[in-house]
Design a protein around this motif. Structure first.
Motif, PDB file in Angstrom:
ATOM      1  N   PRO B 177      15.065  95.693  24.975  1.00 28.43           N
ATOM      2  CA  PRO B 177      16.609  95.544  25.538  1.00 28.43           C
ATOM      3  C   PRO B 177      17.437  95.562  24.043  1.00 28.43           C
ATOM      4  CG  PRO B 177      15.527  93.347  25.551  1.00 28.43           C
ATOM      5  CD  PRO B 177      14.572  94.317  25.219  1.00 28.43           C
ATOM      6  N   PRO B 178      19.009  95.477  24.166  1.00 23.20           N
ATOM      7  CA  PRO B 178      19.545  95.384  22.826  1.00 23.20           C
ATOM      8  C   PRO B 178      19.150  94.081  22.205  1.00 23.20           C
ATOM      9  CG  PRO B 178      21.282  95.655  24.774  1.00 23.20           C
ATOM     10  CD  PRO B 178      19.581  95.479  25.185  1.00 23.20           C
ATOM     11  N   LEU B 179      18.827  93.932  20.659  1.00 25.34           N
ATOM     12  CA  LEU B 179      18.473  92.797  20.168  1.00 25.34           C
ATOM     13  C   LEU B 179      19.292  92.718  18.729  1.00 25.34           C
ATOM     14  CD1 LEU B 179      14.433  93.447  20.441  1.00 25.34           C
ATOM     15  CD2 LEU B 179      15.947  91.748  21.595  1.00 25.34           C
ATOM     16  N   THR B 180      19.163  91.662  18.356  1.00 23.13           N
ATOM     17  CA  THR B 180      19.963  91.424  17.016  1.00 23.13           C
ATOM     18  C   THR B 180      18.968  90.499  16.178  1.00 23.13           C
ATOM     19  OG1 THR B 180      20.934  89.487  17.858  1.00 23.13           O
ATOM     20  CG2 THR B 180      22.246  91.303  17.872  1.00 23.13           C
ATOM     21  N   ILE B 181      19.164  90.826  14.948  1.00 26.84           N
ATOM     22  CA  ILE B 181      18.499  90.238  14.122  1.00 26.84           C
ATOM     23  C   ILE B 181      19.142  89.145  13.010  1.00 26.84           C
ATOM     24  CG2 ILE B 181      16.996  90.387  11.785  1.00 26.84           C
ATOM     25  CD1 ILE B 181      16.111  93.244  12.729  1.00 26.84           C
ATOM     26  N   VAL B 182      18.790  87.914  13.287  1.00 28.71           N
ATOM     27  CA  VAL B 182      19.579  86.686  12.526  1.00 28.71           C
ATOM     28  C   VAL B 182      18.891  86.242  11.584  1.00 28.71           C
ATOM     29  CG1 VAL B 182      20.907  84.922  12.947  1.00 28.71           C
ATOM     30  CG2 VAL B 182      20.772  86.430  14.688  1.00 28.71           C
ATOM     31  N   ILE B 183      19.555  86.279  10.479  1.00 32.05           N
ATOM     32  CA  ILE B 183      18.872  85.742   9.065  1.00 32.05           C
ATOM     33  C   ILE B 183      19.367  84.383   8.808  1.00 32.05           C
ATOM     34  CG2 ILE B 183      18.409  86.324   6.771  1.00 32.05           C
ATOM     35  CD1 ILE B 183      19.184  89.147   7.504  1.00 32.05           C
ATOM     36  N   THR B 184      18.291  83.623   8.602  1.00 32.97           N
ATOM     37  CA  THR B 184      18.614  82.319   8.219  1.00 32.97           C
ATOM     38  C   THR B 184      17.699  81.651   7.066  1.00 32.97           C
ATOM     39  OG1 THR B 184      18.528  80.032   9.080  1.00 32.97           O
ATOM     40  CG2 THR B 184      17.400  81.467  10.138  1.00 32.97           C
ATOM     41  N   GLU B 185      17.881  80.573   6.451  1.00 35.40           N
ATOM     42  CA  GLU B 185      17.153  80.168   5.246  1.00 35.40           C
ATOM     43  C   GLU B 185      16.285  78.960   5.901  1.00 35.40           C
ATOM     44  OE1 GLU B 185      19.478  79.507   1.861  1.00 35.40           O
ATOM     45  OE2 GLU B 185      19.879  81.502   1.738  1.00 35.40           O
ATOM     46  N   GLU B 186      16.667  78.547   7.066  1.00 37.09           N
ATOM     47  CA  GLU B 186      15.890  77.603   7.659  1.00 37.09           C
ATOM     48  C   GLU B 186      16.101  77.511   9.142  1.00 37.09           C
ATOM     49  OE1 GLU B 186      15.856  72.503   7.004  1.00 37.09           O
ATOM     50  OE2 GLU B 186      17.137  73.656   5.937  1.00 37.09           O
ATOM     51  N   LEU B 187      14.976  77.026   9.964  1.00 39.25           N
ATOM     52  CA  LEU B 187      14.907  77.198  11.379  1.00 39.25           C
ATOM     53  C   LEU B 187      15.238  75.923  12.109  1.00 39.25           C
ATOM     54  CD1 LEU B 187      11.240  78.926  11.875  1.00 39.25           C
ATOM     55  CD2 LEU B 187      13.533  79.930  11.726  1.00 39.25           C
ATOM     56  N   THR B 188      15.776  75.874  12.818  1.00 36.63           N
ATOM     57  CA  THR B 188      16.171  74.580  13.828  1.00 36.63           C
ATOM     58  C   THR B 188      14.946  74.332  14.512  1.00 36.63           C
ATOM     59  OG1 THR B 188      16.835  75.668  15.779  1.00 36.63           O
ATOM     60  CG2 THR B 188      18.551  75.527  14.288  1.00 36.63           C
ATOM     61  N   LEU B 189      14.824  73.123  15.030  1.00 39.14           N
ATOM     62  CA  LEU B 189      13.680  72.434  15.723  1.00 39.14           C
ATOM     63  C   LEU B 189      13.342  73.255  16.784  1.00 39.14           C
ATOM     64  CD1 LEU B 189      14.238  68.799  15.803  1.00 39.14           C
ATOM     65  CD2 LEU B 189      12.593  69.846  14.537  1.00 39.14           C
ATOM     66  N   GLU B 190      14.552  73.773  17.725  1.00 39.44           N
ATOM     67  CA  GLU B 190      14.283  74.677  18.732  1.00 39.44           C
ATOM     68  C   GLU B 190      13.646  75.835  18.444  1.00 39.44           C
ATOM     69  OE1 GLU B 190      17.830  75.196  20.800  1.00 39.44           O
ATOM     70  OE2 GLU B 190      16.955  76.035  22.465  1.00 39.44           O
TER      71      GLU B 190
END
Lengths: 201, 335
Positions: B177-190
């Motif tokens: 399906p359509p997907l986006t790539i999100v970039i972050t320096e830290e993951l949330t708990l979820e």
């Protein structure tokens, strides 16, 4: 809001719309059209805000509109979406001339044909046949409200979304999903899950 | 394509700097401004710069892109139509715009059909996306006629406007399906919980992270983390990649949900990480003895990395009770 010059094309859709309920003469339609005010409205404009008295019934020539109220928790609850060939108003506020508890907001740039309370009175006095149009309109509206009420009570989330997409096939693409979620009484995240589940079926 | 192609009534060709006057006009039509956005281009110079920084390097890199559409009879330039690539979307997307006086004559459809044919037959793409404004009913109608399906709402990272995302599958088999790539320096708990769930289902059982703490212990020593989250339109996490610093080298790891298997999404995620990092190193299991928790064999991804321009460093191995792996390296300059 700005008023634009009227052309025959402007009234084409609404004249077809009213002629479905009973036949009108050229002259009657011309009088009817002269009582309508043509308004073009930018998107995200309020036609009505909570506390104001609603003094219009607006026929949508082009565009998309939502009406909602803000519940005790501060969340928007969407009552209705309206697109081309639909009317929007707050019927209670309009007829009782009481302050409204609703917001009516354009979601797209709109072209509206507006009937004010005064113009409507004039119309009904001069062409009583229009009573029939408005009776049918109220009837349809009531039926749709009943349908919505029963769905809210008896359907699960998937059924609600399927019923919504069937009844309003074009609206899902025209308004943000969080608005649809609000209309169906669920969170946007939950609606997303419902749609994913349905897509997999 | 070559520089020019034609359809029944149209010519599609690559844009050149000579088209600056035309782009200046097209980018300022009411429908471009309303539905696509104000590119703030008000002079010939700015339009030329737009061409030099946009379409030209795109053609150079990919060999295709967004084309100038001309009438075959008169040579009049009437619009643009072609493919675009957004950094954080998993497929190319179709875009088109015509000068207002040429709308409603089926030209957009004809141009789009050419681009779809090229995508399917020449470029061999599996799928295309299209992003539209919610109120752009004309484009929505055309996309549906072309066979695109509405997949949900979508917003670009730097703009809160809610848009429509459509998708067209160009092959028989199911596509991602359509997907986006999100970039972050830290993951949330979820996010950590979902990544751990995918990790535990796709990695060999010897690497399982039984608790949230185990995942934190894994992440803790990794320096300068960059996480790449592969999400669908309802924000469900379907893949995760990480790059981090260890002993002055950039290392990486990545995993995908089973549903992404054989869809090309591994390459999409890896390419996104390669675009940010000139060098990457990693460990991969290169034997067939590993087993997943569901009892299925763990398939070695060595081939996948070789295909994606990594080289194998056979003499550098990691031999631990939990994992036996070989080192792979990617170096942008060698490619």
């Amino acid at each position: 809001m700005k008023t634009t010059s009227n052309s025959e094309e402007t009234f084409l859709a609404i004249n077809q719309h009213v002629s479905k309920t009973c036949p009108f003469t050229e002259a009657e339609l011309t009088l009817f059209n002269s009582l309508l005010e043509v308004r073009t409205v930018k998107k995200k404009t309020f036609l009505l805000q909570q506390g104001e008295v609603c003094d219009f019934e607006a026929y949508i020539n082009k565009g998309c509109i939502r009406s909602y109220y803000i519940n005790e928790n501060g969340f928007e609850v969407i009552l209705q979406f309206a697109v081309e060939d639909w009317w929007v108003s707050d019927i209670a506020s309009f007829h009782e001339q009481q302050p409204s508890n609703q917001f009516i907001e354009t979601l797209e740039d709109c072209e509206l044909l507006v009937l004010t309370g005064e113009a409507k009175e004039q119309l009904l006095q001069q062409i009583p046949k229009f009573e029939r149009l408005f009776r049918l309109m109220v009837q349809r509206n009531l039926a749709s409200l009943q349908h919505r009420l029963m769905n809210t009570i008896s359907m699960n989330a998937e059924e609600k979304y399927l019923d919504f997409s069937k009844r309003y096939p074009t609206i899902a693409q025209r308004v943000p999903q969080l608005h649809i979620a609000s209309f169906l009484g669920m969170s946007a995240e939950f609606l997303s899950k419902v749609r994913t589940r349905l897509a997999k079926k | 394509m070559n520089n020019t192609s034609s359809t029944e009534r149209l010519i599609l060709r690559k844009v050149t700097v000579e088209d600056a006057d035309f782009l200046l006009e097209l980018l300022n039509t009411p429908s471009w401004l309303e539905y696509i956005g104000d590119r703030n281009i008000h002079t010939l110079e700015a339009a030329a710069e737009y061409i030099i920084n946009g379409p030209l390097p795109f053609y150079a890199k990919h060999g295709f892109g967004s084309y100038c559409v001309e009438l075959r009879d008169s040579g009049t330039r009437i619009g643009m139509c072609g493919l675009y690539k957004r950094d954080n979307l998993n497929y190319y997307d179709l875009g088109f715009a015509l000068l207002p006086e040429y709308e409603g004559k089926g030209y957009a459809r004809e141009a789009c059909e050419f681009v779809l044919k090229e995508s399917r037959e020449v470029l061999k793409f599996q799928s295309l996306l299209a992003i539209t404004d919610k109120s752009n009913l004309r484009s929505i109608q055309l996309l549906e006629r072309l066979g695109f399906q509405w997949k949900g709402d979508f917003s670009f990272e730097n703009n809160p406007e809610i848009l429509n995302c459509f998708q067209l599958s160009l092959v028989e088999k199911t596509v991602a399906p359509p997907l986006t790539i999100v970039i972050t320096e830290e993951l949330t708990l979820e996010q950590k919980a979902t990544v751990r769930k995918i990790w535990n289902s796709v990695y060999p059982d010897s690497l399982v992270l039984p608790t949230a703490d185990d995942f934190d212990l894994y992440l803790e020593p990794l320096g300068k983390q960059r996480h790449y989250l592969l999400k669908d339109l309802s924000s469900e996490l379907l893949g995760w990649g990480i790059t981090f610093e260890r002993e002055n080298n950039r290392w990486f790891a990545m995993i995908l949900d089973d549903s992404m298997h054989r869809t090309g999404m591994g390459t999409v995620l890896l390419k996104r990480m390669q675009a940010d990092q000139p060098q990457l190193s990693g460990w991969v299991i290169d034997h067939k003895n590993a087993v997943r928790t569901d009892g299925k064999p763990y398939l070695s991804p060595v081939e996948f990395y070789l295909k994606n321009k990594f080289t194998l460093e056979s003499e550098t191995r990691l031999e631990l009770p939990t994992i036996s792996a070989v080192c792979i390296r990617y170096n942008h300059e060698n490619n």
